[in-house]
Design a protein around this motif. Structure first.
Motif, PDB file in Angstrom:
ATOM      1  N   CYS A  41      35.121  10.503 -60.066  1.00  0.00           N
ATOM      2  CA  CYS A  41      34.220  11.547 -60.572  1.00  0.00           C
ATOM      3  C   CYS A  41      32.795  11.201 -60.163  1.00  0.00           C
ATOM      4  O   CYS A  41      32.469  10.040 -59.923  1.00  0.00           O
ATOM      5  N   HIS A  63      37.617   7.352 -65.847  1.00  0.00           N
ATOM      6  CA  HIS A  63      37.838   8.088 -67.096  1.00  0.00           C
ATOM      7  C   HIS A  63      38.720   9.324 -66.924  1.00  0.00           C
ATOM      8  O   HIS A  63      38.908  10.068 -67.870  1.00  0.00           O
ATOM      9  N   GLU A  64      39.249   9.555 -65.722  1.00  0.00           N
ATOM     10  CA  GLU A  64      40.142  10.713 -65.509  1.00  0.00           C
ATOM     11  C   GLU A  64      41.488  10.132 -65.112  1.00  0.00           C
ATOM     12  O   GLU A  64      41.699   9.814 -63.950  1.00  0.00           O
ATOM     13  N   GLU A 148      41.003  15.973 -67.526  1.00  0.00           N
ATOM     14  CA  GLU A 148      39.645  15.738 -68.042  1.00  0.00           C
ATOM     15  C   GLU A 148      38.626  16.690 -67.394  1.00  0.00           C
ATOM     16  O   GLU A 148      37.921  17.413 -68.112  1.00  0.00           O
TER      17      GLU A 148
HETATM   18 ZN   LIG Z   1      34.696  12.985 -64.765  1.00  0.00          ZN
END
Ligand SMILES: [Zn+2]
Ligand SMILES: [Zn+2]
Length: 351
Positions: A41, A63-64, A148
């Motif tokens: 990301c 975080h994904e 996400e």
């Molecule tokens: Zn992200």
């Protein structure tokens, strides 16, 4: 199970080392997830460069993600080992003014897994059991790791709440492509998207956008939106770039009474010029949107599982060892969209 695992540690600004680190220890309310994919990301690029979360380094970002439950705390209810899952990364304290009002994203001590705490560029990640979502059977691990970003777009769409038959303009063709799809799903028309990447604009068009316009092909995006909307400007505008210039354009192409969705992240100290007049006599409105939370996640899963959003044309895959390379490559190769990192693959599978 081994006590150590492979992880990509963001050591300090501009330095990532893939190395053996201890497997996270879970408490009674947490689960340990064996990672299958973690999506790269723009936030990771910001962490890498020290623009964001610099005080948290060294840290494992990511975080994904999607994966399989490897271990459960005693109090982890409704889950079992082997479940295919992802997890809502947004964590609030549960007791502050905002948390009590159900506004977790505004929590005084808001943290995000993989952004402020160790994340998923590793073989394992731990997450609070209460934040874990089981993937529907027909959702792939790739799609699982894409929930996400879709949840963020859904959160913004709910806040903006575009009316059926209204015009929507989007600036930016990163997640802007998904905003365009969301506008199409809400029966908005025309859906107009501006971007600097022909391949992504083509994807937006394939997803139903009416006008996908390269910024090099128009002199003034504001004038173009007015031309396409009977001289008024768009009913709704989504800024999905994150620069002062594009925010000013977004505000300029909004019709009187229209709503601007502020989605692109700008520098904390950046300021823009606005004439307050436009809020008063023009009755313009702004909805800010920071992340997807709670039911935004389950709604994202529902839309992907039922084919309303098909993100599969956007995916590439690389081994964990290539994370540093891919962070740079994403800046220079316009054909890349979502790159998944996997601890288990050894060869790149590029779009
Ligand atoms: Zn992200
Ligand atoms: Zn709180």
């Amino acid at each position: 199970m081994a006590n150590t695992m492979k992880a990509a540690v963001f050591e300090k600004i501009g330095v990532i080392n893939v190395k053996e680190v201890p497997v996270p220890e879970i408490d009674d309310s947490e689960v340990l997830i064996k990672i299958v994919y973690t999506g790269i990301c723009g936030t990771d690029w910001s962490i890498y460069n020290g623009w964001y979360s610099a005080d948290k380094l060294p840290m494992i970002a990511g975080h994904e993600f999607s994966g399989v439950i490897a271990k459960l705390g005693k109090n982890a209810k409704g889950l079992k080992e082997g479940d295919r899952v992802t997890a809502d990364i947004n964590m609030g304290c549960g007791t502050c003014f905002y948390c009590i009002r159900g506004e977790k994203l505004l929590c005084e001590s808001f943290t995000q897994l993989g952004i402020h705490t160790n994340g998923a560029y590793a073989e394992y990640v731990k997450a609070p059991a209460a934040q874990v979502h089981k993937l529907p059977e027909n959702l792939s691990f790739e799609e699982g790791a894409f929930i996400e970003p879709v949840s963020c777009v859904i959160h913004a769409a709910k806040a903006m709440d575009a009316r059926l038959g209204s015009s929507v303009a989007i600036i930016g063709c990163g997640l802007g492509v998904l905003h365009a799809r969301m506008a199409v799903l809400r029966a908005a028309a025309p859906v107009i998207i501006f971007g600097d990447n022909r391949k992504r604009l083509k994807i937006a068009k394939d997803m139903g956008a009416d006008c996908a316009i390269h910024i090099d092909d128009v002199e003034d995006p504001v004038a173009e939106v007015k031309r396409l909307t009977g001289g008024r400007g768009a009913d709704y505008v989504i800024e999905a770039v994150g620069s002062v210039k594009t925010y000013e354009q977004a505000f300029g192409m909004l019709r009187r009474g229209g709503k601007l969705s502020a989605f692109g992240i700008v520098g904390e100290q950046d300021t823009m010029k606005i004439r307050p007049f436009e809020f008063v006599l023009g009755e313009k409105k702004v909805t800010g949107s920071c992340a997807g939370v709670g039911s935004d996640w389950t709604d994202a899963m529902t839309l992907i599982a039922n084919g309303r959003i098909d993100p599969s044309p956007l995916f590439s895959k690389i081994p964990l060892e290539d994370l540093d390379w891919a962070l740079h490559e994403l800046r220079s190769d316009p054909s890349l969209f979502k790159v998944f990192v996997s601890p288990d693959i050894t060869k790149r599978e590029m779009l």
